[in-house]
Design a protein around this motif. Structure first.
Motif, PDB file in Angstrom:
ATOM      1  N   ILE A 294       0.845  -1.202   0.000  1.00 53.93           N
ATOM      2  CA  ILE A 294       0.000   0.000   0.000  1.00 53.93           C
ATOM      3  C   ILE A 294       0.878   1.248   0.000  1.00 53.93           C
ATOM      4  O   ILE A 294       0.585   2.228  -0.709  1.00 53.93           O
ATOM      5  N   LYS A 295       1.960   1.228   0.758  1.00 52.07           N
ATOM      6  CA  LYS A 295       2.894   2.364   0.752  1.00 52.07           C
ATOM      7  C   LYS A 295       3.512   2.538  -0.633  1.00 52.07           C
ATOM      8  O   LYS A 295       3.677   3.663  -1.114  1.00 52.07           O
ATOM      9  N   ASN A 296       3.838   1.439  -1.287  1.00 53.60           N
ATOM     10  CA  ASN A 296       4.418   1.514  -2.629  1.00 53.60           C
ATOM     11  C   ASN A 296       3.426   2.097  -3.630  1.00 53.60           C
ATOM     12  O   ASN A 296       3.811   2.865  -4.525  1.00 53.60           O
ATOM     13  N   ILE A 297       2.151   1.729  -3.496  1.00 53.98           N
ATOM     14  CA  ILE A 297       1.121   2.311  -4.361  1.00 53.98           C
ATOM     15  C   ILE A 297       1.079   3.829  -4.161  1.00 53.98           C
ATOM     16  O   ILE A 297       0.983   4.596  -5.120  1.00 53.98           O
ATOM     17  N   ALA A 298       1.175   4.261  -2.909  1.00 60.45           N
ATOM     18  CA  ALA A 298       1.136   5.690  -2.592  1.00 60.45           C
ATOM     19  C   ALA A 298       2.322   6.432  -3.202  1.00 60.45           C
ATOM     20  O   ALA A 298       2.168   7.512  -3.775  1.00 60.45           O
ATOM     21  N   GLU A 299       3.525   5.867  -3.093  1.00 62.46           N
ATOM     22  CA  GLU A 299       4.743   6.581  -3.480  1.00 62.46           C
ATOM     23  C   GLU A 299       5.045   6.532  -4.977  1.00 62.46           C
ATOM     24  O   GLU A 299       5.957   7.218  -5.452  1.00 62.46           O
ATOM     25  N   TYR A 300       4.276   5.768  -5.727  1.00 64.38           N
ATOM     26  CA  TYR A 300       4.496   5.639  -7.174  1.00 64.38           C
ATOM     27  C   TYR A 300       4.619   6.997  -7.857  1.00 64.38           C
ATOM     28  O   TYR A 300       5.503   7.215  -8.691  1.00 64.38           O
ATOM     29  N   ILE A 301       3.766   7.944  -7.504  1.00 65.28           N
ATOM     30  CA  ILE A 301       3.694   9.210  -8.236  1.00 65.28           C
ATOM     31  C   ILE A 301       4.985  10.007  -8.120  1.00 65.28           C
ATOM     32  O   ILE A 301       5.419  10.651  -9.081  1.00 65.28           O
ATOM     33  N   LEU A 302       5.620   9.992  -6.970  1.00 66.62           N
ATOM     34  CA  LEU A 302       6.847  10.775  -6.825  1.00 66.62           C
ATOM     35  C   LEU A 302       7.985  10.153  -7.614  1.00 66.62           C
ATOM     36  O   LEU A 302       8.900  10.841  -8.083  1.00 66.62           O
ATOM     37  N   ASN A 303       7.942   8.837  -7.809  1.00 68.70           N
ATOM     38  CA  ASN A 303       8.985   8.171  -8.593  1.00 68.70           C
ATOM     39  C   ASN A 303       8.850   8.446 -10.084  1.00 68.70           C
ATOM     40  O   ASN A 303       9.831   8.351 -10.831  1.00 68.70           O
ATOM     41  N   MET A 304       7.644   8.775 -10.538  1.00 70.93           N
ATOM     42  CA  MET A 304       7.429   9.044 -11.960  1.00 70.93           C
ATOM     43  C   MET A 304       7.718  10.490 -12.328  1.00 70.93           C
ATOM     44  O   MET A 304       7.761  10.843 -13.507  1.00 70.93           O
ATOM     45  N   ASN A 305       7.915  11.349 -11.339  1.00 77.23           N
ATOM     46  CA  ASN A 305       8.155  12.766 -11.599  1.00 77.23           C
ATOM     47  C   ASN A 305       9.593  13.021 -12.057  1.00 77.23           C
ATOM     48  O   ASN A 305      10.531  12.408 -11.559  1.00 77.23           O
ATOM     49  N   ILE A 306       9.747  13.924 -13.015  1.00 79.29           N
ATOM     50  CA  ILE A 306      11.071  14.404 -13.398  1.00 79.29           C
ATOM     51  C   ILE A 306      11.451  15.464 -12.376  1.00 79.29           C
ATOM     52  O   ILE A 306      10.753  16.483 -12.255  1.00 79.29           O
ATOM     53  N   PRO A 307      12.506  15.265 -11.583  1.00 78.55           N
ATOM     54  CA  PRO A 307      12.810  16.185 -10.476  1.00 78.55           C
ATOM     55  C   PRO A 307      12.818  17.653 -10.895  1.00 78.55           C
ATOM     56  O   PRO A 307      13.340  18.013 -11.954  1.00 78.55           O
ATOM     57  N   HIS A 308      12.181  18.465 -10.041  1.00 83.50           N
ATOM     58  CA  HIS A 308      12.140  19.920 -10.227  1.00 83.50           C
ATOM     59  C   HIS A 308      11.487  20.330 -11.546  1.00 83.50           C
ATOM     60  O   HIS A 308      11.897  21.294 -12.189  1.00 83.50           O
ATOM     61  N   SER A 309      10.479  19.583 -11.967  1.00 80.80           N
ATOM     62  CA  SER A 309       9.776  19.962 -13.193  1.00 80.80           C
ATOM     63  C   SER A 309       8.310  19.576 -13.075  1.00 80.80           C
ATOM     64  O   SER A 309       7.905  18.873 -12.151  1.00 80.80           O
ATOM     65  N   GLU A 310       7.532  20.027 -14.037  1.00 82.77           N
ATOM     66  CA  GLU A 310       6.103  19.695 -14.079  1.00 82.77           C
ATOM     67  C   GLU A 310       5.844  18.431 -14.874  1.00 82.77           C
ATOM     68  O   GLU A 310       4.696  18.034 -15.051  1.00 82.77           O
ATOM     69  N   TYR A 311       6.895  17.776 -15.340  1.00 84.45           N
ATOM     70  CA  TYR A 311       6.743  16.613 -16.207  1.00 84.45           C
ATOM     71  C   TYR A 311       6.799  15.295 -15.438  1.00 84.45           C
ATOM     72  O   TYR A 311       7.437  15.201 -14.377  1.00 84.45           O
ATOM     73  N   PHE A 312       6.163  14.286 -16.039  1.00 85.08           N
ATOM     74  CA  PHE A 312       6.169  12.926 -15.503  1.00 85.08           C
ATOM     75  C   PHE A 312       6.484  11.962 -16.644  1.00 85.08           C
ATOM     76  O   PHE A 312       6.117  12.194 -17.793  1.00 85.08           O
ATOM     77  N   PHE A 313       7.158  10.858 -16.317  1.00 82.04           N
ATOM     78  CA  PHE A 313       7.294   9.785 -17.290  1.00 82.04           C
ATOM     79  C   PHE A 313       5.895   9.273 -17.613  1.00 82.04           C
ATOM     80  O   PHE A 313       5.093   9.022 -16.711  1.00 82.04           O
ATOM     81  N   LYS A 447      16.406  15.896 -20.173  1.00 87.16           N
ATOM     82  CA  LYS A 447      17.719  16.489 -19.939  1.00 87.16           C
ATOM     83  C   LYS A 447      17.513  17.841 -19.260  1.00 87.16           C
ATOM     84  O   LYS A 447      16.782  18.694 -19.768  1.00 87.16           O
ATOM     85  N   LYS A 448      18.108  18.008 -18.098  1.00 89.91           N
ATOM     86  CA  LYS A 448      17.929  19.230 -17.299  1.00 89.91           C
ATOM     87  C   LYS A 448      16.450  19.518 -17.039  1.00 89.91           C
ATOM     88  O   LYS A 448      15.999  20.656 -17.060  1.00 89.91           O
ATOM     89  N   GLY A 449      15.693  18.435 -16.829  1.00 89.31           N
ATOM     90  CA  GLY A 449      14.270  18.567 -16.505  1.00 89.31           C
ATOM     91  C   GLY A 449      13.373  18.858 -17.681  1.00 89.31           C
ATOM     92  O   GLY A 449      12.160  19.063 -17.515  1.00 89.31           O
ATOM     93  N   GLN A 450      13.916  18.866 -18.895  1.00 92.57           N
ATOM     94  CA  GLN A 450      13.137  19.173 -20.094  1.00 92.57           C
ATOM     95  C   GLN A 450      13.057  17.963 -21.017  1.00 92.57           C
ATOM     96  O   GLN A 450      14.001  17.166 -21.103  1.00 92.57           O
ATOM     97  N   PRO A 451      11.948  17.808 -21.748  1.00 94.81           N
ATOM     98  CA  PRO A 451      11.790  16.646 -22.627  1.00 94.81           C
ATOM     99  C   PRO A 451      12.793  16.663 -23.776  1.00 94.81           C
ATOM    100  O   PRO A 451      12.993  17.692 -24.425  1.00 94.81           O
ATOM    101  N   PHE A 452      13.422  15.528 -24.004  1.00 94.40           N
ATOM    102  CA  PHE A 452      14.437  15.370 -25.049  1.00 94.40           C
ATOM    103  C   PHE A 452      13.932  14.307 -26.030  1.00 94.40           C
ATOM    104  O   PHE A 452      13.527  14.616 -27.136  1.00 94.40           O
ATOM    105  N   ILE A 453      13.890  13.058 -25.599  1.00 92.47           N
ATOM    106  CA  ILE A 453      13.284  11.968 -26.369  1.00 92.47           C
ATOM    107  C   ILE A 453      11.980  11.614 -25.654  1.00 92.47           C
ATOM    108  O   ILE A 453      11.982  11.290 -24.468  1.00 92.47           O
TER     109      ILE A 453
END
Length: 631
Positions: A294-313, A447-453
């Motif tokens: 259940i904790k892993n389900i909760a924390e999924y979203i932070l792992n998908m975030n590109i640090p210091h950006s509004e983007y997610f994988f 790259k540097k928090g911005q989409p590349f590929i």
């Protein structure tokens, strides 16, 4: 179904179940005055705009001709725009009345309530069928309601309106709230108890975000309104089974196969369902928060975030801009004792505008709003701000720790690496995920928090999106992901089309993806290795064909324009600040390179990509190895 985490609690359900009262009625002025001035100001402003819109344009109409558009030509937008806008206006007016308690909008609120209660169906035309994956019926059957996602969302809105404004509405006439009660009983409670909709779960049948989302809303409805103890017990017991059916499809690692955007409808509604049950039972399910899954389900979203950006994988039907995290993520983090998630949510909350904090609620909004989520945000606001001030130093330390890490979600094959200025994700797994795209072996580079590929995402939904013709849509096809097309053959959808022999070593993933292609591709083996370092990303492909046909064309989806330089043996993107390269180390094996410009006309894609994206088509000579270095 082996997993029975939630159903096992049936024997401990108390005899007397409490009502669910997450918020006080608008008559409790002390409660409603505890709201930040900026949020209150924005909601009151939007109420004025909503009232003016009603005055000049009237309430949005829901004609049967709009409904029938979907059946005739697959158009979802015309009906859904008016459907959601009608509910958004009512949401704004209810919130405003709670803020001011003036009675100014009560007549308009009553209009909105009765208009919604008089609709022939609360389900969307795209969901107008009684059996999963069967053709939609041309019109709603008002004598046999369908409980879909948005019937549930409508129940959520009307239930909270009843809770918040019953005293004021009853002064006009008790018939208003009686109508709400009758409609919710007929359209939600009775179908839930007496029918089987696929999302309720059936042993090992696969579920998706519908299950906790609908379950959250039926729990909210049955425990806010004064339904009998018998009804409430039946709803609760059935909901526990549905939660088991939902959670069984998650691996222990908690990965949401539907992607970051759908975490909001899956993981967070799952949390809300648990919280409602805990509230009405005196904490029946409080122990489940100690489970690692259940904790892993909760924390999924932070792992998908590109640090210091509004983007997610963003694999599957997910946008790279999946929305900022906030109150619900913070509350889920508190429940599972995750400082990481609380910190992440607090940081994103602090970076959000008032409009974002209340989900950009506006009188002209053409997508759904949820009154419950808005209220959760409104009343968590000060707690999150206080938390951020208190934890400022540790928040910075935690953020720094997220800059260099590796996450592997074995259950879905998603591999994530953050290393220096690079954030990279790749997908092994299979082409059978919920909201699947044919993308086994594809990768995404920031790259540097911005989409590349990039992974492009998905266009606005139409009738075709969830039909046998789904993979005729370009955004779903492997040729529009970062993958090879082999002898003019793309990947296929289905569980059998998958990656095999996946290996993880440090910041490197390798996998065989030949099984993701049908036999006519004539591929014998295709092994891809993706390695990430602080200096760049290397993708190495080794492959061999069975027959004489040996054409390999690699697609690369890019956010910016690149040009092929024969001298540098690379794709080159020059910007004002840098020169980004995609080098081909097996240079003599490049037969041709073509860069296509793709015009973005779809409004959903335009939220991320604006006007254009680019696709490079790299045809490889007859070779058994090809390497690309992204730097």
């Amino acid at each position: 179904m082996k997993e029975s985490t939630f159903s096992s609690y049936k024997k401990n359900i108390p005899l007397e179940l409490e009502s669910f009262k997450p918020f006080a009625s608008s008559s409790d002025r002390k409660f409603w005055q505890n709201i930040s001035a900026e949020i209150k100001t924005e909601i009151l402003h939007q109420a004025e705009l909503a009232a003016e819109k009603i005055k000049t344009e009237g309430w949005p109409l829901l004609n049967m001709s709009l409904w029938h558009d979907f059946y005739k030509n697959g158009n979802r937008v015309n009906f859904e725009n008016n459907y959601f806008n009608r509910r958004n206006i009512l949401t704004i007016l209810v919130l405003s009345e709670c803020m001011e308690n003036s009675g100014k909008y009560l007549e308009a609120i009553t209009d909105g309530i009765f208009m919604i209660c008089e609709e022939s169906g609360w389900q969307l035309p795209a969901h107008n069928s009684y059996i999963r994956d069967t053709p939609q019926l041309p019109y709603p059957n008002s004598s046999k309601p369908i409980f879909d996602l948005f019937a549930g969302e409508t129940a959520n809105l009307l239930s909270l309106t009843y809770l918040l404004l019953k005293n004021q509405l009853d002064k006009d006439s008790p018939l208003i709230c009686e109508r709400i009660m009758n409609e919710l009983n007929f359209r939600i409670i009775q179908p839930y108890l007496n029918e089987h909709f696929w999302w309720m779960g059936n042993e090992d049948e696969p579920m998706c975000n519908w299950t906790p989302w609908c379950t959250q809303n039926v729990l909210l409805t049955s425990f806010i309104l004064p339904f009998s103890q018998e009804v409430r017990h039946k709803v609760l017991e059935k909901s526990l089974y549905s939660l088991d059916c939902f959670v069984k499809d998650y691996g222990h690692d908690g990965c949401c196969s539907e992607g970051a955007e759908y975490y909001r409808h899956a993981g967070l509604t799952f949390y809300n369902a648990i919280e409602i049950i805990n509230s009405v039972t005196g904490g029946l399910l409080k122990e489940v928060y100690s489970l690692e899954k259940i904790k892993n389900i909760a924390e999924y979203i932070l792992n998908m975030n590109i640090p210091h950006s509004e983007y997610f994988f963003n694999f599957a039907d997910c946008s790279p801009k999946a929305g900022k995290s906030g109150a619900r993520e913070f509350l889920f983090g508190k429940a599972v004792h995750s400082a990481l998630l609380c910190n992440f949510a607090a940081e994103q909350w602090a970076a959000s505008s008032v409009e974002e904090k209340i989900f950009s609620l506006s009188a002209g909004k053409l997508s759904q709003s949820n009154l419950y989520y808005i209220l959760q945000s409104v009343f968590a606001d000060k707690e999150i701000d206080a938390y951020k001030k208190e934890k400022a130093l540790s928040l910075q330390e935690e953020n720094d720790s997220l800059q260099d890490r590796v996450i592997y979600y074995e259950s879905t094959g998603v591999f994530i690496v953050h290393s220096g200025i690079y954030s990279v994700a790749s997908k092994a797994g299979s082409n059978a995920d919920s909201h699947n795209h044919n993308d086994t072996g594809s990768f995404i580079i920031y790259k540097k928090g911005q989409p590349f590929i990039i992974d492009v995402g998905v266009e606005n939904y139409t009738q075709k999106t969830f039909s046998p013709e789904r993979y005729e849509i370009w955004t779903m096809q492997s040729a529009y992901h970062n993958l090879p097309t082999l002898n003019n053959v793309m990947q296929k959808d289905g569980k059998e089309f998958r990656a095999e022999n996946t290996g993880i070593s440090g910041k490197t993933i390798s996998m065989n993806i030949e099984k993701a292609y049908p036999a006519e591709s004539q591929i014998e083996f295709y092994r891809r290795k993706i390695s990430t370092e602080k200096t760049g990303v290397t993708v190495t492909d080794n492959f061999k064909f069975r027959g004489n046909k040996k054409q390999t064309v690699l697609s690369l989806m890019m956010s910016r324009k690149f040009e092929y330089s024969k001298e540098k043996n690379a794709l080159v993107c020059k910007t004002e600040t840098s020169e980004d390269l995609i080098k081909f180390t097996s240079g003599n094996s490049v037969k041709s390179v073509k860069v296509e410009e793709i015009q973005i006309n779809d409004s959903r894609l335009q939220k991320t990509w604006k006007e254009k994206i680019y696709r490079a088509l790299i045809e490889v000579q007859d070779t058994q190895q090809f390497e690309m270095i992204f730097e």
